[in-house]
Design a protein around this motif. Sequence first.
Motif, PDB file in Angstrom:
ATOM      1  N   LEU A 197       0.868  -1.361  -0.075  1.00  0.00           N
ATOM      2  CA  LEU A 197      -0.173  -0.097  -0.047  1.00  0.00           C
ATOM      3  C   LEU A 197       0.807   1.209  -0.133  1.00  0.00           C
ATOM      4  O   LEU A 197       0.649   2.256  -0.605  1.00  0.00           O
ATOM      5  CB  LEU A 197      -0.947  -0.013   1.341  1.00  0.00           C
ATOM      6  N   MET A 198       2.036   1.212   0.817  1.00  0.00           N
ATOM      7  CA  MET A 198       2.711   2.466   0.810  1.00  0.00           C
ATOM      8  C   MET A 198       3.493   2.776  -0.461  1.00  0.00           C
ATOM      9  O   MET A 198       3.804   3.735  -1.066  1.00  0.00           O
ATOM     10  CB  MET A 198       3.807   2.301   1.795  1.00  0.00           C
ATOM     11  N   ILE A 199       3.887   1.544  -1.167  1.00  0.00           N
ATOM     12  CA  ILE A 199       4.531   1.852  -2.299  1.00  0.00           C
ATOM     13  C   ILE A 199       3.455   2.162  -3.474  1.00  0.00           C
ATOM     14  O   ILE A 199       3.739   2.964  -4.416  1.00  0.00           O
ATOM     15  CB  ILE A 199       5.266   0.330  -2.848  1.00  0.00           C
ATOM     16  N   GLU A 200       2.598   1.723  -3.589  1.00  0.00           N
ATOM     17  CA  GLU A 200       1.068   2.146  -4.516  1.00  0.00           C
ATOM     18  C   GLU A 200       0.898   3.823  -4.309  1.00  0.00           C
ATOM     19  O   GLU A 200       0.720   4.164  -5.265  1.00  0.00           O
ATOM     20  CB  GLU A 200      -0.115   1.343  -4.264  1.00  0.00           C
ATOM     21  N   ARG A 201       0.840   4.132  -3.206  1.00  0.00           N
ATOM     22  CA  ARG A 201       0.578   5.528  -3.039  1.00  0.00           C
ATOM     23  C   ARG A 201       1.663   6.419  -3.153  1.00  0.00           C
ATOM     24  O   ARG A 201       1.641   7.634  -3.469  1.00  0.00           O
ATOM     25  CB  ARG A 201      -0.081   5.807  -1.509  1.00  0.00           C
ATOM     26  N   GLY A 202       3.164   5.681  -2.972  1.00  0.00           N
ATOM     27  CA  GLY A 202       4.119   6.686  -3.022  1.00  0.00           C
ATOM     28  C   GLY A 202       4.419   7.794  -2.110  1.00  0.00           C
ATOM     29  O   GLY A 202       3.398   8.091  -1.219  1.00  0.00           O
TER      30      GLY A 202
ATOM     31  N   THR B 275       5.961   4.312  15.474  1.00  0.00           N
ATOM     32  CA  THR B 275       6.546   4.810  14.366  1.00  0.00           C
ATOM     33  C   THR B 275       5.630   4.382  13.151  1.00  0.00           C
ATOM     34  O   THR B 275       5.024   5.087  12.385  1.00  0.00           O
ATOM     35  CB  THR B 275       8.024   4.672  13.890  1.00  0.00           C
ATOM     36  N   ILE B 276       5.407   2.876  13.212  1.00  0.00           N
ATOM     37  CA  ILE B 276       4.693   2.387  12.222  1.00  0.00           C
ATOM     38  C   ILE B 276       3.173   3.118  12.292  1.00  0.00           C
ATOM     39  O   ILE B 276       2.270   3.443  11.067  1.00  0.00           O
ATOM     40  CB  ILE B 276       4.708   0.966  11.936  1.00  0.00           C
ATOM     41  N   LEU B 277       2.628   2.767  13.275  1.00  0.00           N
ATOM     42  CA  LEU B 277       1.113   3.012  13.761  1.00  0.00           C
ATOM     43  C   LEU B 277       0.929   4.491  13.547  1.00  0.00           C
ATOM     44  O   LEU B 277      -0.277   5.044  12.810  1.00  0.00           O
ATOM     45  CB  LEU B 277       0.824   2.683  14.833  1.00  0.00           C
ATOM     46  N   LEU B 278       1.917   5.365  14.258  1.00  0.00           N
ATOM     47  CA  LEU B 278       1.455   6.947  14.191  1.00  0.00           C
ATOM     48  C   LEU B 278       1.744   7.652  12.911  1.00  0.00           C
ATOM     49  O   LEU B 278       1.268   8.650  12.702  1.00  0.00           O
ATOM     50  CB  LEU B 278       1.985   7.486  15.464  1.00  0.00           C
ATOM     51  N   LYS B 279       2.758   7.311  12.203  1.00  0.00           N
ATOM     52  CA  LYS B 279       3.362   7.835  11.090  1.00  0.00           C
ATOM     53  C   LYS B 279       2.938   7.446   9.683  1.00  0.00           C
ATOM     54  O   LYS B 279       2.708   8.135   8.690  1.00  0.00           O
ATOM     55  CB  LYS B 279       4.689   7.767  10.922  1.00  0.00           C
ATOM     56  N   ALA B 280       2.368   6.061   9.659  1.00  0.00           N
ATOM     57  CA  ALA B 280       1.812   5.718   8.219  1.00  0.00           C
ATOM     58  C   ALA B 280       0.472   6.237   8.187  1.00  0.00           C
ATOM     59  O   ALA B 280      -0.309   6.209   9.059  1.00  0.00           O
ATOM     60  CB  ALA B 280       1.942   4.035   8.186  1.00  0.00           C
ATOM     61  N   PRO B 281       0.114   6.643   7.081  1.00  0.00           N
ATOM     62  CA  PRO B 281      -1.198   7.192   6.731  1.00  0.00           C
ATOM     63  C   PRO B 281      -2.117   5.934   6.861  1.00  0.00           C
ATOM     64  O   PRO B 281      -1.905   4.920   6.372  1.00  0.00           O
ATOM     65  CB  PRO B 281      -1.091   7.915   5.319  1.00  0.00           C
ATOM     66  N   ALA B 282      -3.642   6.443   6.872  1.00  0.00           N
ATOM     67  CA  ALA B 282      -4.714   5.360   6.793  1.00  0.00           C
ATOM     68  C   ALA B 282      -4.825   4.879   5.399  1.00  0.00           C
ATOM     69  O   ALA B 282      -4.247   5.593   4.363  1.00  0.00           O
ATOM     70  CB  ALA B 282      -5.829   6.245   6.882  1.00  0.00           C
ATOM     71  N   PRO B 283      -4.960   3.504   5.105  1.00  0.00           N
ATOM     72  CA  PRO B 283      -5.627   2.784   5.986  1.00  0.00           C
ATOM     73  C   PRO B 283      -4.628   1.792   6.990  1.00  0.00           C
ATOM     74  O   PRO B 283      -4.722   1.022   7.615  1.00  0.00           O
ATOM     75  CB  PRO B 283      -6.582   1.596   5.116  1.00  0.00           C
ATOM     76  N   ILE B 284      -3.158   2.163   6.539  1.00  0.00           N
ATOM     77  CA  ILE B 284      -2.079   1.633   7.355  1.00  0.00           C
ATOM     78  C   ILE B 284      -2.121   1.779   8.504  1.00  0.00           C
ATOM     79  O   ILE B 284      -2.179   0.866   9.683  1.00  0.00           O
ATOM     80  CB  ILE B 284      -0.688   1.526   6.501  1.00  0.00           C
ATOM     81  N   GLY B 285      -1.953   3.355   8.956  1.00  0.00           N
ATOM     82  CA  GLY B 285      -1.970   3.562  10.327  1.00  0.00           C
ATOM     83  C   GLY B 285      -2.849   4.789  10.596  1.00  0.00           C
ATOM     84  O   GLY B 285      -3.752   5.003  10.047  1.00  0.00           O
ATOM     85  N   VAL B 286      -2.549   5.642  11.318  1.00  0.00           N
ATOM     86  CA  VAL B 286      -3.235   6.893  11.752  1.00  0.00           C
ATOM     87  C   VAL B 286      -2.600   8.095  11.496  1.00  0.00           C
ATOM     88  O   VAL B 286      -3.048   9.049  11.840  1.00  0.00           O
ATOM     89  CB  VAL B 286      -3.777   6.941  13.240  1.00  0.00           C
ATOM     90  N   GLY B 287      -1.491   8.192  10.670  1.00  0.00           N
ATOM     91  CA  GLY B 287      -0.633   9.445  10.562  1.00  0.00           C
ATOM     92  C   GLY B 287      -1.262  10.091   9.590  1.00  0.00           C
ATOM     93  O   GLY B 287      -2.360   9.516   8.579  1.00  0.00           O
ATOM     94  N   PRO B 288      -0.858  11.368   9.257  1.00  0.00           N
ATOM     95  CA  PRO B 288      -1.300  12.409   8.157  1.00  0.00           C
ATOM     96  C   PRO B 288      -0.925  11.529   6.745  1.00  0.00           C
ATOM     97  O   PRO B 288       0.017  10.830   6.769  1.00  0.00           O
ATOM     98  CB  PRO B 288      -0.642  13.422   8.403  1.00  0.00           C
ATOM     99  N   ASP B 289      -1.491  12.069   5.977  1.00  0.00           N
ATOM    100  CA  ASP B 289      -1.301  11.704   4.359  1.00  0.00           C
ATOM    101  C   ASP B 289       0.074  12.215   3.917  1.00  0.00           C
ATOM    102  O   ASP B 289       0.197  13.397   3.559  1.00  0.00           O
ATOM    103  CB  ASP B 289      -2.305  12.016   3.416  1.00  0.00           C
ATOM    104  N   CYS B 290       0.905  11.407   3.949  1.00  0.00           N
ATOM    105  CA  CYS B 290       2.364  12.040   3.630  1.00  0.00           C
ATOM    106  C   CYS B 290       2.659  11.816   2.188  1.00  0.00           C
ATOM    107  O   CYS B 290       3.951  11.880   1.673  1.00  0.00           O
ATOM    108  CB  CYS B 290       3.498  11.230   4.730  1.00  0.00           C
TER     109      CYS B 290
END
Length: 195
Positions: free
Chosen positions: A25-30, A180-195
């Motif tokens: 998911l992280m790779i797809e969003r870049g 780090t993973i939970l709070l920094k990763a954007p949804a739907p992975i974590g709860v962080g902002p859209d980086c």
Amino acid sequence: MAHECLRIIREEHAALAAMPRSLTLMIERGPKRDTETFFTVLRAMLFYVDEFPERLHHPKETELLFPKLRRHSPEICADLDRLDREHAKGEASIRELQHLLLAWEFIGKTRRGAFEGACLRYVNFYLDHMQLEETLILPAAERSLSAEEWLELDVAFASNRDPLTRQFAPDPAYERLFATILLKAPAPIGVGPDC
């Protein structure tokens, strides 16, 4: 009869499967606006895969579960050999991904494709690996192991403290990694902002 070891392995597999899917998911969003956070999250995810499955989960399967199955279920020895080879090369595969990620981060977009391709191949390999364990190896163990063998496995696997499962209180050493993973990763992975 339900065995604690099998419950732990299956819970760990569920958590372990979530990480490769999250990498995808992280790779797809870049990276978008905050490339520093994007790369921090990917590094944390790869570190988790290196730290927990490669150093704790796989060795217990290879050193404790698989030898028992070799004695009781010789018909699956070729599959156990394959899984052992995959366990042996897993750490090198993660190191390669970590290197490719650093190359993308520090050298630039010309290295993105190499990381993405290698990461997607690793994810497919890893999910296939766990599927073989779930569909062939664990059912063979349920059919063939003795009560004494299950007790030994239950004790050994209970000592695992995967920070992404909630079977035990996570080891405090992994709290920062998990956060780090939970709070920094954007949804739907974590709860962080859209980086």
